[in-house]
Design a protein around this motif. Structure first.
Motif, PDB file in Angstrom:
ATOM      1  N   THR A  26       0.873  -0.950  -0.207  1.00 27.56           N
ATOM      2  CA  THR A  26      -0.037   0.103  -0.497  1.00 27.56           C
ATOM      3  C   THR A  26       0.916   1.392  -0.106  1.00 27.56           C
ATOM      4  N   ASN A  74       5.435  -1.178   2.203  1.00 22.92           N
ATOM      5  CA  ASN A  74       4.560  -0.168   2.465  1.00 22.92           C
ATOM      6  C   ASN A  74       5.268   1.134   2.208  1.00 22.92           C
ATOM      7  N   ARG A 102      -1.292  -0.720  -3.967  1.00 23.34           N
ATOM      8  CA  ARG A 102      -2.882   0.033  -4.134  1.00 23.34           C
ATOM      9  C   ARG A 102      -2.487   1.058  -3.559  1.00 23.34           C
ATOM     10  N   ARG A 117      -3.552   4.710  -2.195  1.00 24.42           N
ATOM     11  CA  ARG A 117      -4.726   5.289  -1.445  1.00 24.42           C
ATOM     12  C   ARG A 117      -4.664   6.924  -1.227  1.00 24.42           C
TER      13      ARG A 117
END
Length: 169
Positions: free
Chosen positions: A4, A77, A99, A101
């Motif tokens: 992420t 991450n 991912r 965000r």
């Protein structure tokens, strides 16, 4: 589990670097400052008080996207600051293999302008703030992220963002 990357976004002076550093420290994630990805020509334009065009921003956004993908390939991450003012810019960042965000730091022109006026040692002059607010497209409901009011202060903004994202140190 996929990696992420949190993109701490907003206009210049919203507190992106401060909040990104707090998030990265709390989560133990690697952090990068988007300004480090600007080519010299972009910095020269902004220093001269000239807003960047979409064409100016494209290689910068691709470099950030590639950095995010490199972190994902390493199983890391990450947190990165990036104005990410337009959805089209965020779409480029979402092209990374992680991912992606968003944490949109939202404030009024008065609040952010006051912060920007007190900041020193940055190439972004306060005179460009209006152009940033003009370009800003807030997160849409279908975008993976949260919007947090910056008047809470950096510590509370960080707690609010992490709680709303469901991320816990």
């Amino acid at each position: 589990m996929a990696s992420t990357c949190l993109v701490v976004m907003g206009v210049s002076g919203a507190g992106k670097t401060t909040v990104a550093e707090l998030i990265a420290t709390r989560l133990g994630w690697r952090m990068a400052e988007a300004d480090e990805f600007h080519p010299p020509a972009n910095i020269e334009k902004m220093t001269a008080g000239t807003p960047l065009s979409d064409a100016d921003r494209a290689p910068w956004l691709r470099a950030i996207r590639d950095w995010i993908s490199e972190r994902a390939a390493a199983g890391e991450n990450a947190v990165v600051t990036c104005s990410a003012l337009k959805r089209a810019y965020r779409d480029i960042l979402r092209g990374a293999t992680a991912r992606v965000r968003f944490v949109h730091l939202c404030g009024t022109t008065e609040t952010v302008g006051a912060r920007l006026a007190e900041r020193s040692g940055h190439f972004m002059p306060p005179s460009l703030l209006g152009s940033q607010f003009a370009d800003l497209e807030p997160l849409s409901p279908d975008e993976d992220g949260v919007t947090v009011d910056v008047t809470q202060g950096p510590e509370q903004v960080t707690v609010t963002a992490l709680t709303r994202l469901g991320l816990h140190p």
